[in-house]
Motif scaffolding. Structure first.
Motif, mmCIF file in Angstrom:
data_model
loop_
_atom_site.group_PDB
_atom_site.id
_atom_site.type_symbol
_atom_site.label_atom_id
_atom_site.label_comp_id
_atom_site.label_asym_id
_atom_site.label_seq_id
_atom_site.Cartn_x
_atom_site.Cartn_y
_atom_site.Cartn_z
ATOM 1 N N UNK A 108 0.821 -1.213 0.000
ATOM 2 C CA UNK A 108 0.000 0.000 0.000
ATOM 3 C C UNK A 108 0.857 1.267 0.000
ATOM 4 N N UNK A 109 2.181 1.090 -0.003
ATOM 5 C CA UNK A 109 3.098 2.220 0.041
ATOM 6 C C UNK A 109 3.874 2.314 -1.264
ATOM 7 N N UNK A 110 4.304 3.531 -1.594
ATOM 8 C CA UNK A 110 5.196 3.723 -2.735
ATOM 9 C C UNK A 110 6.586 4.031 -2.226
ATOM 10 N N UNK A 120 1.076 7.141 0.628
ATOM 11 C CA UNK A 120 2.365 7.604 1.119
ATOM 12 C C UNK A 120 3.451 7.203 0.127
ATOM 13 N N UNK A 121 4.263 8.180 -0.276
ATOM 14 C CA UNK A 121 5.376 7.944 -1.194
ATOM 15 C C UNK A 121 6.671 8.270 -0.463
ATOM 16 N N UNK A 178 -3.145 15.915 -4.696
ATOM 17 C CA UNK A 178 -3.114 16.713 -3.460
ATOM 18 C C UNK A 178 -3.272 15.899 -2.185
ATOM 19 N N UNK A 179 -3.798 14.665 -2.249
ATOM 20 C CA UNK A 179 -3.977 13.852 -1.054
ATOM 21 C C UNK A 179 -2.726 13.045 -0.720
ATOM 22 N N UNK A 180 -1.797 12.953 -1.645
ATOM 23 C CA UNK A 180 -0.601 12.144 -1.441
ATOM 24 C C UNK A 180 0.315 12.776 -0.398
ATOM 25 N N UNK A 181 0.840 11.970 0.510
ATOM 26 C CA UNK A 181 1.868 12.406 1.451
ATOM 27 C C UNK A 181 3.210 11.854 0.986
ATOM 28 N N UNK A 182 4.290 12.623 1.162
ATOM 29 C CA UNK A 182 5.601 12.165 0.751
ATOM 30 C C UNK A 182 6.616 12.437 1.856
#
Length: 279
Positions: A83-85, A167-168, A197-201
């Motif tokens: 589920x993570x990048x 999450x990236x 815009x919803x992606x967290x890095x």
């Protein structure tokens, strides 16, 4: 009333001890949807160790880590990692895969294509769109060994985005890039963050010049301890960065990007000219 963005990662008072060495010491961090964090510090500061916690690769020795609502130690890490990048510039691919096929392996979480697995037309189309967004349009049929380091980096970001992660994680993505390739990569990251815009890095680096202008938050690590953490403009200051790296530097931000320059020391024995007397 605007609701608070969802929590993507929460680490509370984590210690990591390996072979008797304390690699992280009471570190806490909360990453919310839409936030873009930078982890900075010298070699051995604990950046990659913390990234391993956030990426569900390893467990803390003490403390708690929750990723996407799942607590490490109570969930199968292999399932959670799907589920993570995670973008690793040292991707171990050796075969001459086409760029498009490299991106599709993000769906199977494998280095090579899985035998007898056939992606859906919509999945192929998504891979093409991601490559175009990251400045790789027209490169779909290029072979992995022929790519520059910068092209490989952007291909791996597209690969990491295939399963639509919340999450990236980017582990020193500008490693080995020349100036032009680095700027292309950072522009691609700014575009990515604008379009998702919803992606967290969370991005690990040694160098402030490698931070995209879209960075919102930062943490400074020194010898496994957090020196400062919070909004980027409050953390990436001359005093705090100098303390983190144990070296006097001057931090500036121009057109959204940060620079760091060493402070010029006054040579021993040189006497500053006297001030002019007041008139």
């Amino acid at each position: 009333m605007t609701s608070r963005p969802a929590t993507v990662v929460e680490a509370v008072d984590i210690d990591v001890v390996r072979q008797g060495n304390l690699l992280l010491d009471s570190v806490s961090m909360t990453v919310r949807s839409g936030e873009h964090w930078a982890l900075l510090g010298a070699n051995g500061a604990g950046k990659s160790t913390l990234l391993g916690m956030l990426g569900a690769v390893t467990h803390p020795t003490r403390g708690t880590v929750e990723v996407l609502g799942e607590r490490l130690g109570r969930v199968d890490l292999r399932d959670l990692r799907t589920l993570l990048g995670h973008v690793n510039p040292r991707h171990p691919l050796r075969s001459p895969l086409r760029v498009h096929d490299v991106v599709l392996t993000g769906l199977t979480n494998s280095v090579e294509p899985v035998p007898r697995w056939v992606p859906e037309p919509a999945e192929r189309a998504r891979a093409t769109r991601l490559l175009a967004m990251l400045g790789m349009a027209g490169k779909e049929d290029a072979r992995w060994p022929t790519l520059s380091q910068g092209e490989r980096g952007r291909t791996l970001i597209a690969r990491a985005l295939m399963p639509r992660p919340r999450l990236l994680l980017l582990d020193e993505p500008a490693t080995g890039l020349d100036l032009a390739a680095r700027e292309q990569l950072l522009t691609s990251l700014d575009t990515l963050r604008l379009e998702h815009p919803e992606l967290a890095t969370v991005l690990v680096t040694h160098h402030l010049e490698e931070l995209p202008g879209s960075t919102t938050h930062a943490m400074l690590l020194r010898a496994g301890q957090c020196v400062a953490s919070g909004p980027a403009d409050e953390v990436l200051t001359t005093d705090r960065v100098s303390k983190c790296f144990d070296h006097p530097v001057r931090i500036a931000r121009t057109d959204g990007r940060w620079t760091a320059r060493a402070e010029r020391a006054v040579p021993a024995g040189r006497i500053s000219p006297p001030e002019s007397p007041p008139e």
